[in-house]
Design a protein around this motif. Structure first.
Motif, PDB file in Angstrom:
ATOM      1  N   HIS A  16       6.142 -14.234 -37.355  1.00  0.00           N
ATOM      2  CA  HIS A  16       7.569 -14.568 -37.326  1.00  0.00           C
ATOM      3  C   HIS A  16       8.145 -14.268 -35.940  1.00  0.00           C
ATOM      4  O   HIS A  16       8.920 -15.062 -35.395  1.00  0.00           O
ATOM      5  CB  HIS A  16       8.325 -13.759 -38.381  1.00  0.00           C
ATOM      6  N   LYS A  17       7.770 -13.132 -35.379  1.00  0.00           N
ATOM      7  CA  LYS A  17       8.262 -12.763 -34.051  1.00  0.00           C
ATOM      8  C   LYS A  17       7.769 -13.752 -32.991  1.00  0.00           C
ATOM      9  O   LYS A  17       8.542 -14.196 -32.129  1.00  0.00           O
ATOM     10  CB  LYS A  17       7.816 -11.349 -33.703  1.00  0.00           C
ATOM     11  N   ALA A  18       6.492 -14.097 -33.062  1.00  0.00           N
ATOM     12  CA  ALA A  18       5.921 -14.988 -32.055  1.00  0.00           C
ATOM     13  C   ALA A  18       6.532 -16.376 -32.119  1.00  0.00           C
ATOM     14  O   ALA A  18       6.880 -16.972 -31.094  1.00  0.00           O
ATOM     15  CB  ALA A  18       4.400 -15.075 -32.226  1.00  0.00           C
ATOM     16  N   VAL A  19       6.684 -16.911 -33.330  1.00  0.00           N
ATOM     17  CA  VAL A  19       7.271 -18.243 -33.482  1.00  0.00           C
ATOM     18  C   VAL A  19       8.726 -18.228 -33.019  1.00  0.00           C
ATOM     19  O   VAL A  19       9.170 -19.132 -32.288  1.00  0.00           O
ATOM     20  CB  VAL A  19       7.164 -18.724 -34.944  1.00  0.00           C
ATOM     21  N   GLY A  20       9.479 -17.216 -33.426  1.00  0.00           N
ATOM     22  CA  GLY A  20      10.870 -17.134 -32.993  1.00  0.00           C
ATOM     23  C   GLY A  20      10.998 -17.034 -31.487  1.00  0.00           C
ATOM     24  O   GLY A  20      11.883 -17.658 -30.884  1.00  0.00           O
ATOM     25  N   TRP A  21      10.111 -16.256 -30.874  1.00  0.00           N
ATOM     26  CA  TRP A  21      10.114 -16.118 -29.412  1.00  0.00           C
ATOM     27  C   TRP A  21       9.871 -17.464 -28.741  1.00  0.00           C
ATOM     28  O   TRP A  21      10.601 -17.851 -27.813  1.00  0.00           O
ATOM     29  CB  TRP A  21       9.059 -15.086 -29.029  1.00  0.00           C
ATOM     30  N   MET A  22       8.861 -18.215 -29.191  1.00  0.00           N
ATOM     31  CA  MET A  22       8.570 -19.497 -28.575  1.00  0.00           C
ATOM     32  C   MET A  22       9.710 -20.497 -28.799  1.00  0.00           C
ATOM     33  O   MET A  22      10.058 -21.275 -27.907  1.00  0.00           O
ATOM     34  CB  MET A  22       7.252 -20.055 -29.105  1.00  0.00           C
ATOM     35  N   LEU A  23      10.315 -20.475 -29.981  1.00  0.00           N
ATOM     36  CA  LEU A  23      11.460 -21.349 -30.216  1.00  0.00           C
ATOM     37  C   LEU A  23      12.610 -21.008 -29.269  1.00  0.00           C
ATOM     38  O   LEU A  23      13.285 -21.902 -28.727  1.00  0.00           O
ATOM     39  CB  LEU A  23      11.912 -21.249 -31.669  1.00  0.00           C
ATOM     40  N   ARG A  24      12.862 -19.729 -29.101  1.00  0.00           N
ATOM     41  CA  ARG A  24      13.907 -19.304 -28.167  1.00  0.00           C
ATOM     42  C   ARG A  24      13.621 -19.843 -26.768  1.00  0.00           C
ATOM     43  O   ARG A  24      14.530 -20.330 -26.069  1.00  0.00           O
ATOM     44  CB  ARG A  24      13.968 -17.779 -28.133  1.00  0.00           C
ATOM     45  N   GLU A  25      12.348 -19.787 -26.333  1.00  0.00           N
ATOM     46  CA  GLU A  25      11.995 -20.265 -25.001  1.00  0.00           C
ATOM     47  C   GLU A  25      12.174 -21.772 -24.875  1.00  0.00           C
ATOM     48  O   GLU A  25      12.508 -22.272 -23.799  1.00  0.00           O
ATOM     49  CB  GLU A  25      10.562 -19.853 -24.658  1.00  0.00           C
ATOM     50  N   VAL A  26      11.943 -22.505 -25.971  1.00  0.00           N
ATOM     51  CA  VAL A  26      12.244 -23.944 -25.958  1.00  0.00           C
ATOM     52  C   VAL A  26      13.700 -24.164 -25.593  1.00  0.00           C
ATOM     53  O   VAL A  26      14.039 -24.995 -24.736  1.00  0.00           O
ATOM     54  CB  VAL A  26      11.924 -24.583 -27.328  1.00  0.00           C
ATOM     55  N   GLY A  27      14.601 -23.435 -26.262  1.00  0.00           N
ATOM     56  CA  GLY A  27      16.025 -23.600 -25.997  1.00  0.00           C
ATOM     57  C   GLY A  27      16.437 -23.151 -24.615  1.00  0.00           C
ATOM     58  O   GLY A  27      17.313 -23.760 -23.994  1.00  0.00           O
ATOM     59  N   LYS A  28      15.811 -22.098 -24.102  1.00  0.00           N
ATOM     60  CA  LYS A  28      16.172 -21.555 -22.795  1.00  0.00           C
ATOM     61  C   LYS A  28      15.619 -22.386 -21.647  1.00  0.00           C
ATOM     62  O   LYS A  28      16.295 -22.607 -20.645  1.00  0.00           O
ATOM     63  CB  LYS A  28      15.632 -20.128 -22.659  1.00  0.00           C
ATOM     64  N   ARG A  29      14.373 -22.847 -21.786  1.00  0.00           N
ATOM     65  CA  ARG A  29      13.665 -23.416 -20.645  1.00  0.00           C
ATOM     66  C   ARG A  29      13.608 -24.936 -20.623  1.00  0.00           C
ATOM     67  O   ARG A  29      13.428 -25.533 -19.553  1.00  0.00           O
ATOM     68  CB  ARG A  29      12.220 -22.887 -20.614  1.00  0.00           C
ATOM     69  N   VAL A  30      13.690 -25.561 -21.821  1.00  0.00           N
ATOM     70  CA  VAL A  30      13.415 -27.003 -21.874  1.00  0.00           C
ATOM     71  C   VAL A  30      14.600 -27.793 -22.399  1.00  0.00           C
ATOM     72  O   VAL A  30      15.163 -28.635 -21.702  1.00  0.00           O
ATOM     73  CB  VAL A  30      12.160 -27.299 -22.734  1.00  0.00           C
ATOM     74  N   ASP A  31      14.983 -27.539 -23.639  1.00  0.00           N
ATOM     75  CA  ASP A  31      15.947 -28.432 -24.288  1.00  0.00           C
ATOM     76  C   ASP A  31      16.666 -27.670 -25.390  1.00  0.00           C
ATOM     77  O   ASP A  31      16.101 -27.452 -26.464  1.00  0.00           O
ATOM     78  CB  ASP A  31      15.197 -29.642 -24.857  1.00  0.00           C
ATOM     79  N   MET A  70      13.707 -20.393 -42.751  1.00  0.00           N
ATOM     80  CA  MET A  70      13.006 -19.570 -41.777  1.00  0.00           C
ATOM     81  C   MET A  70      13.077 -18.094 -42.162  1.00  0.00           C
ATOM     82  O   MET A  70      14.117 -17.622 -42.619  1.00  0.00           O
ATOM     83  CB  MET A  70      13.606 -19.761 -40.379  1.00  0.00           C
ATOM     84  N   PRO A  71      11.984 -17.353 -42.002  1.00  0.00           N
ATOM     85  CA  PRO A  71      12.051 -15.904 -42.208  1.00  0.00           C
ATOM     86  C   PRO A  71      13.111 -15.281 -41.307  1.00  0.00           C
ATOM     87  O   PRO A  71      13.371 -15.767 -40.197  1.00  0.00           O
ATOM     88  CB  PRO A  71      10.646 -15.436 -41.815  1.00  0.00           C
ATOM     89  N   ARG A  72      13.707 -14.218 -41.774  1.00  0.00           N
ATOM     90  CA  ARG A  72      14.839 -13.625 -41.069  1.00  0.00           C
ATOM     91  C   ARG A  72      14.498 -13.255 -39.619  1.00  0.00           C
ATOM     92  O   ARG A  72      15.278 -13.519 -38.698  1.00  0.00           O
ATOM     93  CB  ARG A  72      15.312 -12.383 -41.823  1.00  0.00           C
ATOM     94  N   THR A  73      13.330 -12.630 -39.419  1.00  0.00           N
ATOM     95  CA  THR A  73      12.969 -12.215 -38.063  1.00  0.00           C
ATOM     96  C   THR A  73      12.746 -13.411 -37.158  1.00  0.00           C
ATOM     97  O   THR A  73      13.164 -13.418 -35.996  1.00  0.00           O
ATOM     98  CB  THR A  73      11.700 -11.337 -38.095  1.00  0.00           C
ATOM     99  N   MET A  74      12.093 -14.439 -37.662  1.00  0.00           N
ATOM    100  CA  MET A  74      11.872 -15.652 -36.879  1.00  0.00           C
ATOM    101  C   MET A  74      13.200 -16.261 -36.447  1.00  0.00           C
ATOM    102  O   MET A  74      13.396 -16.623 -35.276  1.00  0.00           O
ATOM    103  CB  MET A  74      11.072 -16.669 -37.702  1.00  0.00           C
ATOM    104  N   LEU A  75      14.115 -16.359 -37.381  1.00  0.00           N
ATOM    105  CA  LEU A  75      15.420 -16.939 -37.081  1.00  0.00           C
ATOM    106  C   LEU A  75      16.182 -16.081 -36.087  1.00  0.00           C
ATOM    107  O   LEU A  75      16.845 -16.592 -35.175  1.00  0.00           O
ATOM    108  CB  LEU A  75      16.214 -17.099 -38.376  1.00  0.00           C
ATOM    109  N   SER A  76      16.088 -14.760 -36.239  1.00  0.00           N
ATOM    110  CA  SER A  76      16.783 -13.857 -35.325  1.00  0.00           C
ATOM    111  C   SER A  76      16.287 -14.034 -33.895  1.00  0.00           C
ATOM    112  O   SER A  76      17.096 -14.156 -32.956  1.00  0.00           O
ATOM    113  CB  SER A  76      16.590 -12.415 -35.790  1.00  0.00           C
ATOM    114  N   TYR A  77      14.977 -14.061 -33.716  1.00  0.00           N
ATOM    115  CA  TYR A  77      14.420 -14.248 -32.373  1.00  0.00           C
ATOM    116  C   TYR A  77      14.802 -15.622 -31.810  1.00  0.00           C
ATOM    117  O   TYR A  77      15.157 -15.745 -30.633  1.00  0.00           O
ATOM    118  CB  TYR A  77      12.898 -14.125 -32.413  1.00  0.00           C
TER     119      TYR A  77
END
Length: 254
Positions: free
Chosen positions: A200-215, A230-237
């Protein structure tokens, strides 16, 4: 001495042992959950700081492949990390434009896949220090990528191993940095129901990077469709860097 080149696995082990700190080892064992039932149960730490390990790695780049494999197979965490980081650095150096050696890069990539498949890459720090380079830069060498989910990545996503699945997720960081969010979104969608908090942490982190770096729109479009499940931690990240109102809206969808 501190800048003497190391030529064998035994030399690396000795250098790591000389840099070890029992107090740091005890703290690392607790932090990385090595106790009964922990995700790293029975992992062994000797207490070497990561900067010290990296310094030793820089002196170890001429190790024979068999010696690197010996380190990667070690029961000692810092020895596995050192072996894996040697592979990362050799892969990177083989990719330099003037002296590019695709055969050497392919060899390190295959050795890495073998380490993943045999369970040697078995903690989140080992994954996060290696997957983007030793898998991602091969699977996603350019943007737009040729395949959104290459077979090797798809196979790891479907693995029973938590660490193999994390390798798959973190490998998509290479696609993000190349400007293509689609591999991350595809892998994230497949792992929405994964039971493991470390995923959950890893997926949330990569999703966050999509928003920050790409689109940012790619991220919010994914959240519009999937936030409610989405699991709570994934969504939070994933929503960490959205503005407070938008972040609260997505988190309220669960």
């Amino acid at each position: 001495m501190g800048d003497t080149e190391l030529h064998a696995a035994a030399d690396v082990r000795a250098a790591l042992a000389a840099a070890a700190d029992p107090a740091r080892a005890a703290g690392a064992a607790a932090f990385f959950k090595t106790g009964p039932g922990g995700y790293a149960e029975r992992d062994v730490f000797i207490g070497v700081a990561v900067p010290a390990t990296r310094s030793i790695v820089r002196r170890s780049l001429s190790l024979p492949a068999g010696d690197v494999a010996e380190l990667v197979a070690s029961p000692i965490h810092e020895e596995r990390l050192a072996g894996l980081l040697v592979m990362v650095e050799r892969f990177r150096r083989a990719g330099r434009a003037r002296t590019r050696d695709d055969a050497a890069r392919a060899a390190e990539h295959e050795r890495y896949l073998d380490a993943v498949r045999t369970g040697r890459v078995d903690n989140w720090d080992l994954v996060d220090a290696t997957a983007e380079v030793l898998l991602g830069e091969v699977a996603f060498p350019s943007a737009p990528v040729d395949e959104v989910e290459p077979a090797i990545v798809a196979g790891l996503v479907a693995s029973d191993s938590l660490w193999s699945r994390r390798v798959a997720v973190i490998s998509t960081f290479a696609a993000i940095k190349a400007g293509d969010p689609r591999p991350t979104l595809a892998v994230a969608e497949r792992l929405l129901d994964d039971p493991e908090p470390l995923l959950h942490k890893a997926v949330g982190w990569m999703l966050r990077e999509v928003g920050k770096r790409v689109d940012r729109g790619a991220l919010t479009g994914f959240l519009d469709e999937h936030a409610a499940r989405m699991p709570r931690t994934m969504l939070s990240y994933a929503t960490e860097h959205l503005d407070p109102a938008e972040r609260a809206r997505y988190r309220a969808m669960r």
